[in-house]
Design a protein around this motif. Structure first.
Motif, PDB file in Angstrom:
ATOM      1  N   SER A  64       1.131  -1.159  -0.066  1.00  0.00           N
ATOM      2  CA  SER A  64      -0.055   0.040   0.065  1.00  0.00           C
ATOM      3  C   SER A  64       0.888   1.130  -0.156  1.00  0.00           C
ATOM      4  CB  SER A  64      -1.054  -0.099   1.269  1.00  0.00           C
ATOM      5  OG  SER A  64      -0.350   0.150   2.377  1.00  0.00           O
ATOM      6  N   THR A  65       0.167   2.223  -0.455  1.00  0.00           N
ATOM      7  CA  THR A  65       1.218   3.574  -0.386  1.00  0.00           C
ATOM      8  C   THR A  65       0.284   4.747   0.296  1.00  0.00           C
ATOM      9  OG1 THR A  65       0.176   4.225  -2.595  1.00  0.00           O
ATOM     10  CG2 THR A  65       2.343   2.985  -2.494  1.00  0.00           C
ATOM     11  N   LYS A  66       1.004   5.782   0.578  1.00  0.00           N
ATOM     12  CA  LYS A  66       0.326   6.720   1.303  1.00  0.00           C
ATOM     13  C   LYS A  66       1.188   7.966   1.120  1.00  0.00           C
ATOM     14  CE  LYS A  66      -1.319   8.383   5.974  1.00  0.00           C
ATOM     15  NZ  LYS A  66      -1.256   8.185   7.322  1.00  0.00           N
ATOM     16  N   GLU A 101       2.407  11.663   1.922  1.00  0.00           N
ATOM     17  CA  GLU A 101       2.680  12.374   3.122  1.00  0.00           C
ATOM     18  C   GLU A 101       3.023  13.965   2.897  1.00  0.00           C
ATOM     19  OE1 GLU A 101       2.194  11.447   6.011  1.00  0.00           O
ATOM     20  OE2 GLU A 101       2.086   9.312   6.130  1.00  0.00           O
TER      21      GLU A 101
END
Length: 217
Positions: A97-99, A101
């Protein structure tokens, strides 16, 4: 009736009765003889089937347990589907998964967890991250190497990707990154990240805390 006639009738009755009894005995013996080969043939067929099917074969297992003899879908057989501890992870062993920031001018946090039933090790180097059709690759964001991280169960690893380290305008506009565990990983994955501008990207080592995965600009 005279004595002679009575004796003759009695002899006839005895003879007829004896013949009937003999016939009944012969019929019973014939029936028993007919049944014996059938039982023998059935026993022979059962023995032959047992000899043709080894006791450890899938068919024998299915017969004994009532199952199909196939490995459990998630268990993967005797070892439960797990990679032996110490084996290096491949990208297809990981739930990704990626987020996005905002710290350090903005970066992408890559999150990695082992898929159910998998135990594997992330090496003490940064992941291989590439951008675009030309394969622009992110350089290291840290001078030193990290530590190996064993992924299993709820253990999570994090790496930070800064897609643009230059201050000048320009760069490639992209919406996904390609991640692999080392350059020899045969199954890299494409991860959506939203629209980003890529120019001299960098990526951190793997860390067990997201706070340690903030890349420098």
């Amino acid at each position: 009736m005279s004595g002679n006639r009575r004796r003759a009738a009695l002899v006839t009755t005895v003879l007829v009765g004896g013949a009937m009894l003999l016939t009944a005995c012969q019929d019973a013996d014939a029936g028993a003889d007919a049944g014996a080969p059938q039982s023998s043939a059935s026993a022979s067929a059962t023995a032959a089937a047992g000899a043709a099917t080894p006791s450890g074969s899938p068919a024998a297992t299915a017969g004994a347990s009532g199952g199909t003899g196939k490995d459990d879908k998630n268990g993967g057989g005797a070892d439960g589907g797990q990679k032996p501890v110490g084996q290096v992870c491949g990208a297809n062993d990981i739930a990704w998964s990626t987020k996005s920031e905002t710290q350090a001018g903005g970066y992408i946090l890559v999150v990695a967890k082992a898929k159910p039933g998998i135990t594997c090790t992330l090496p003490a180097v940064h992941p291989t991250v590439a951008f675009g059709s030309d394969g622009t690759e992110a350089g290291p964001a840290e001078q030193s190497t990290g530590k190996q991280i064993t992924l299993s169960g709820n253990t999570t690893a994090y790496a930070g990707v800064n897609p643009k380290t230059t201050s000048a305008n320009g760069g490639k506009e992209l919406d996904s990154i390609i991640v692999a565990i080392g350059n020899d990983d045969p199954d890299p994955v494409s991860l959506p990240v939203g629209t980003i501008t890529v120019d001299k990207p960098v990526v951190t080592n793997w860390h067990t805390s997201p706070k340690d995965a903030v890349p420098s600009r």
